[in-house]
Design a protein around this motif. Structure first.
Motif, PDB file in Angstrom:
ATOM      1  N   ASP A 133     -59.454  34.744 -24.149  1.00 19.95           N
ATOM      2  CA  ASP A 133     -58.800  33.451 -24.298  1.00 19.95           C
ATOM      3  C   ASP A 133     -58.661  33.131 -25.783  1.00 19.95           C
ATOM      4  N   GLU A 135     -57.367  29.936 -28.287  1.00 16.49           N
ATOM      5  CA  GLU A 135     -57.009  28.520 -28.319  1.00 16.49           C
ATOM      6  C   GLU A 135     -56.846  28.056 -29.757  1.00 16.49           C
ATOM      7  N   THR A 171     -63.969  23.924 -29.449  1.00  9.65           N
ATOM      8  CA  THR A 171     -62.866  24.798 -29.067  1.00  9.65           C
ATOM      9  C   THR A 171     -63.363  26.200 -28.734  1.00  9.65           C
ATOM     10  N   SER A 175     -63.060  27.977 -25.167  1.00  9.40           N
ATOM     11  CA  SER A 175     -62.424  29.286 -25.054  1.00  9.40           C
ATOM     12  C   SER A 175     -63.341  30.272 -24.340  1.00  9.40           C
ATOM     13  N   THR A 240     -61.203  32.479 -30.574  1.00  3.98           N
ATOM     14  CA  THR A 240     -60.984  33.602 -29.664  1.00  3.98           C
ATOM     15  C   THR A 240     -62.289  33.936 -28.950  1.00  3.98           C
TER      16      THR A 240
END
Length: 247
Positions: A133, A135, A171, A175, A240
């Motif tokens: 993922d 973001e 974040t 993620s 990441t």
């Protein structure tokens, strides 16, 4: 009018604007410049009226898309690179699509981000039990207390708010939750589903680790997943996470 639009993430948008009254704006223009501008505005208005009239009379105001704005081979790069942008097509002026050249353009995507997207796309295609993922750091709205409380445990919140960069910590943790969910390989419950059952904590060395509770734990057991390992990294623009399931 000068505007500065800011994304607060998850469908919430905000804007800051400095507005100048037209009397002051047009007062600085000479007559020929003003008349030239007035002609352009009039032409745009006529074109807009004609388009709206045709759309209403022909019942074509809404046009459903029958395909994504990218080719099948670009699906992974588009999803994994949050800085990817569409571009206007030369032959079809009203068509905007992703292209391989545009996604890798350094005008939008840095070299590190591009290589990360390529590596993760390759990994995600070839490995079972792998979740990735990416973001943007701005993806989490820290002022949205409802979202924070619904998706993060009190311990996660305390860790992220106590870090040197809470925005990056939240974040990165989000993620990691998303990557873990993908690594489990279970059906999605929709974009609004809570991820609080996927808990991201840190060991004595600060490395992230995953523990599952509630529905996530049950789903992992059903899928035969015994453990999930996760790694988190971020730069100035994005976070990441890569998660690996052990069966």
């Amino acid at each position: 009018m000068s505007t500065n639009f800011t994304s607060f993430g998850f469908g919430q948008k905000g804007a800051q604007a400095v507005v100048i009254h037209p009397d002051y704006l047009y007062a600085v223009l000479d007559k020929s410049t003003y008349e030239d501008y007035a002609c352009k505005v009039s032409a745009r208005n006529k074109k807009t009226y004609r388009y709206m009239h045709n759309a209403i009379t022909r019942n074509s105001l809404f046009r459903a898309k029958d395909k994504a704005p990218y080719a099948d081979e670009l699906e992974q790069p588009v999803y994994l690179d949050p800085l990817a942008r569409v571009e206007q097509q030369q032959k079809k002026k009203n068509t905007f699509e992703f292209s391989a050249k545009n996604i890798q353009s350094k005008a939008y995507v840095g070299e590190v981000a591009r290589k990360t997207a390529e590596a993760l796309a390759s990994l995600n295609k070839s490995s079972k039990g792998v979740g990735v993922d990416v973001e943007l750091l701005s993806a989490i709205n820290l002022d949205n207390e409802t979202f924070i409380a619904r998706n993060f445990t009190p311990e996660e919140i305390a860790y992220c708010r106590g870090s040197s960069n809470p925005q990056a910590s939240f974040t990165g943790t989000w993620s990691a939750k998303e990557a873990t969910f993908k690594a489990l390989g279970v059906p999605s419950q929709g974009g609004g589903a809570s991820l609080i059952d996927i808990v991201i904590s840190r060991d004595a060395n600060g490395a992230p680790k995953v523990s599952l509770t509630g529905d996530a734990k049950a789903a992992a057991k059903k899928a035969g997943v015994k453990n999930v390992n996760v790694s988190i990294s971020h730069d100035d623009y994005q976070a990441t996470a890569v998660a690996l399931s052990e069966f």
